[in-house]
Design a protein around this motif. Structure first.
Motif, short mmCIF file in Angstrom:
data_model
loop_
_atom_site.label_atom_id
_atom_site.label_comp_id
_atom_site.label_asym_id
_atom_site.label_seq_id
_atom_site.Cartn_x
_atom_site.Cartn_y
_atom_site.Cartn_z
N ASN A 41 0.83 -1.21 0.00
CA ASN A 41 0.00 0.00 0.00
C ASN A 41 0.87 1.26 0.00
OD1 ASN A 41 -2.36 -1.42 -0.05
ND2 ASN A 41 -2.89 -1.06 2.08
N ALA A 42 1.96 1.25 0.77
CA ALA A 42 2.85 2.41 0.81
C ALA A 42 3.44 2.67 -0.57
CB ALA A 42 3.96 2.19 1.83
N VAL A 43 3.79 1.61 -1.27
CA VAL A 43 4.38 1.74 -2.61
C VAL A 43 3.34 2.16 -3.64
CG1 VAL A 43 5.44 0.41 -4.48
CG2 VAL A 43 6.29 0.17 -2.15
N LEU A 44 2.15 1.58 -3.57
CA LEU A 44 1.12 1.87 -4.57
C LEU A 44 0.41 3.20 -4.32
CD1 LEU A 44 -0.51 -1.65 -4.92
CD2 LEU A 44 0.92 -0.46 -6.60
N HIS A 45 0.13 3.51 -3.05
CA HIS A 45 -0.71 4.66 -2.74
C HIS A 45 0.01 5.77 -1.99
CE1 HIS A 45 -3.94 2.05 -4.00
NE2 HIS A 45 -3.65 1.19 -3.05
N GLY A 46 1.16 5.48 -1.41
CA GLY A 46 1.85 6.47 -0.58
C GLY A 46 3.14 6.98 -1.17
N ARG A 47 3.38 6.67 -2.42
CA ARG A 47 4.66 7.00 -3.04
C ARG A 47 4.69 8.43 -3.55
NH1 ARG A 47 7.41 4.26 -8.35
NH2 ARG A 47 9.32 5.43 -8.17
N LEU A 48 5.79 9.09 -3.24
CA LEU A 48 6.14 10.37 -3.84
C LEU A 48 7.52 10.19 -4.46
CD1 LEU A 48 5.05 13.11 -1.26
CD2 LEU A 48 3.98 12.53 -3.43
N SER A 49 7.70 10.72 -5.64
CA SER A 49 8.96 10.55 -6.35
C SER A 49 10.15 10.96 -5.48
CB SER A 49 8.94 11.38 -7.63
OG SER A 49 10.13 11.18 -8.36
N GLY A 50 11.14 10.07 -5.42
CA GLY A 50 12.35 10.37 -4.67
C GLY A 50 12.24 10.15 -3.17
N ARG A 51 11.10 9.67 -2.69
CA ARG A 51 10.91 9.47 -1.25
C ARG A 51 10.80 7.99 -0.94
NH1 ARG A 51 8.54 13.97 1.35
NH2 ARG A 51 8.97 12.80 3.24
N CYS A 52 11.38 7.58 0.17
CA CYS A 52 11.35 6.19 0.62
C CYS A 52 10.17 5.97 1.56
CB CYS A 52 12.64 5.86 1.38
SG CYS A 52 14.12 5.95 0.37
N PHE A 53 9.94 4.71 1.92
CA PHE A 53 9.03 4.42 3.01
C PHE A 53 9.84 3.75 4.12
CE2 PHE A 53 8.78 0.38 0.76
CZ PHE A 53 8.63 -0.57 1.75
N ARG A 54 9.30 3.76 5.32
CA ARG A 54 10.03 3.21 6.46
C ARG A 54 9.25 2.08 7.10
NH1 ARG A 54 11.03 7.49 10.55
NH2 ARG A 54 9.00 6.93 11.32
N LEU A 55 9.95 0.99 7.38
CA LEU A 55 9.43 -0.15 8.12
C LEU A 55 9.98 -0.08 9.54
CD1 LEU A 55 8.25 -3.08 8.51
CD2 LEU A 55 10.46 -3.89 7.63
N THR A 56 9.10 -0.19 10.53
CA THR A 56 9.52 -0.28 11.92
C THR A 56 8.82 -1.48 12.56
OG1 THR A 56 9.82 2.11 12.08
CG2 THR A 56 9.63 0.90 14.16
N LEU A 57 9.58 -2.30 13.26
CA LEU A 57 9.06 -3.43 14.01
C LEU A 57 9.46 -3.24 15.47
CD1 LEU A 57 10.29 -6.31 11.66
CD2 LEU A 57 8.02 -5.26 11.69
N ALA A 58 8.49 -3.28 16.36
CA ALA A 58 8.77 -3.18 17.80
C ALA A 58 8.20 -4.43 18.45
CB ALA A 58 8.15 -1.92 18.38
N LEU A 59 9.10 -5.35 18.81
CA LEU A 59 8.70 -6.64 19.38
C LEU A 59 8.89 -6.64 20.88
CD1 LEU A 59 7.87 -9.62 18.92
CD2 LEU A 59 10.32 -10.14 18.69
N ASP A 60 7.86 -7.08 21.60
CA ASP A 60 7.95 -7.33 23.04
C ASP A 60 7.87 -8.84 23.20
OD1 ASP A 60 7.69 -7.64 25.76
OD2 ASP A 60 5.93 -6.35 25.96
N PRO A 61 9.04 -9.52 23.27
CA PRO A 61 9.03 -10.98 23.30
C PRO A 61 8.33 -11.55 24.53
CG PRO A 61 11.28 -10.12 23.10
CD PRO A 61 10.37 -8.97 23.31
#
Length: 149
Positions: free
Chosen positions: A60-80
């Protein structure tokens, strides 16, 4: 150099990675999430559900949230200890927010889009979307493994 970092304000132990806003970047987000969760000892159930949630939100970030020259960020916060995971995907399009699929119009009606967020709704305990200044948004999903699972 492109490597995982912990941005200011990120929870301790959070994994964060900037990725190109391309199909390849979305695919890499999914692979990185699985690798990171396995290396941290997350349960198989949690890892499998997270893989699908990350795949959908990154797509969805790639298809709908993309602006030329801008990346998207993945964050994972795990509480084991709680077997709880927060997945965040941040993109540059704060003007375009995700919405769950509308109810069907009639018997046998198939929606033309929005099925991916229905999948996220089914797999996550909950999800939401918040602004990410100066002009982006972050879609967050929380997944847990039931105590008896």
């Amino acid at each position: 150099m492109n490597h995982a970092t912990s941005p200011v304000g990120a929870p301790t132990g959070a994994f964060t990675q900037l990725l190109s806003s391309t199909r390849r970047g979305a695919r890499l987000a999914r692979l990185l999430a699985v690798t990171e969760l396995r290396s941290r000892g997350a349960s198989q159930d949690l890892t499998e559900r997270a893989e699908l949630v990350v795949a959908e939100l990154a797509a969805n970030a790639v298809l709908h949230g993309r602006l030329s020259g801008r990346c998207f960020r993945l964050t994972l916060a795990l509480d084991p200890a709680a077997d709880r995971l927060r997945v965040e995907i941040t993109d540059a399009r704060g003007d375009l927010w995700p919405w769950p699929a509308p109810a069907e119009d009639g018997p046998g009606a198939l929606p033309l889009g929005g099925r991916g967020l229905a999948l996220v709704t089914a797999l996550a305990d909950h999800w939401d979307c918040v602004p990410h200044p100066p002009g982006g948004k972050t879609v967050r999903a929380v997944l847990t493994t039931p105590a008896d699972g």
